[in-house]
Design an enzyme around this catalytic site. Sequence first.
Site: not given
Length: 152
Positions: A65, A98
Site C-alpha cells: 500500500c 526469526h
Amino acid sequence: MRIAIASDHAAVSLKAVLTAWLREGGHDVLDLGPEGTASVDYPDYGYALAAAIEDGRAERGIALCGSGIGISIAANRNPACRCALVSEPLSASLARIHNDANAIAMGARLIGEEMAKACVEAFLSADFAGGRHQHRVDKLSAVDRTSAKVPA
C-alpha cells in the site's frame, strides 16, 4: 513457489512490476488485485492476502500500500498470517529467520522498485531458523493470550 500479491490503489504500479519480475523468476503468482488506480480500501486486500495464505492458495504473500502500514495491520488480523513491514533486505530476511513471517508488506510511496525486489529476494531466500524462535512464533498464532509471561 506460490506467492500471493495484493495492494491498494497507491501500489498498483509496484505490484505490476513485482508480479512480472516474480513470474519471470519462475514463481506462481496469485494477483489478488486491484487492477486499476481507482481508490480502494487496503483492509479488503490485506484480508484477501491473509486468506490466501490461510487456505493454502499461497505459501508466501506480498502486501503493498502507500506506506505498507495499513495493509500489514489488515493482514495480521488473521492468525494464520505473520506479515512483517520491511523496507530493506536485512529486515525481510530476519522476518523469515526469526519470526517465520509468511508475508511481507512494503510501502510503494517509500520504497523504490529495486529495493522492493531486493526485499522480496531476501524474504523468499531465507528459511525459518526454528529452535529458540519456535515457541515465540507459536504464541503469535495462539488464540489464548492470557498465558503471556511478563515480568512484574
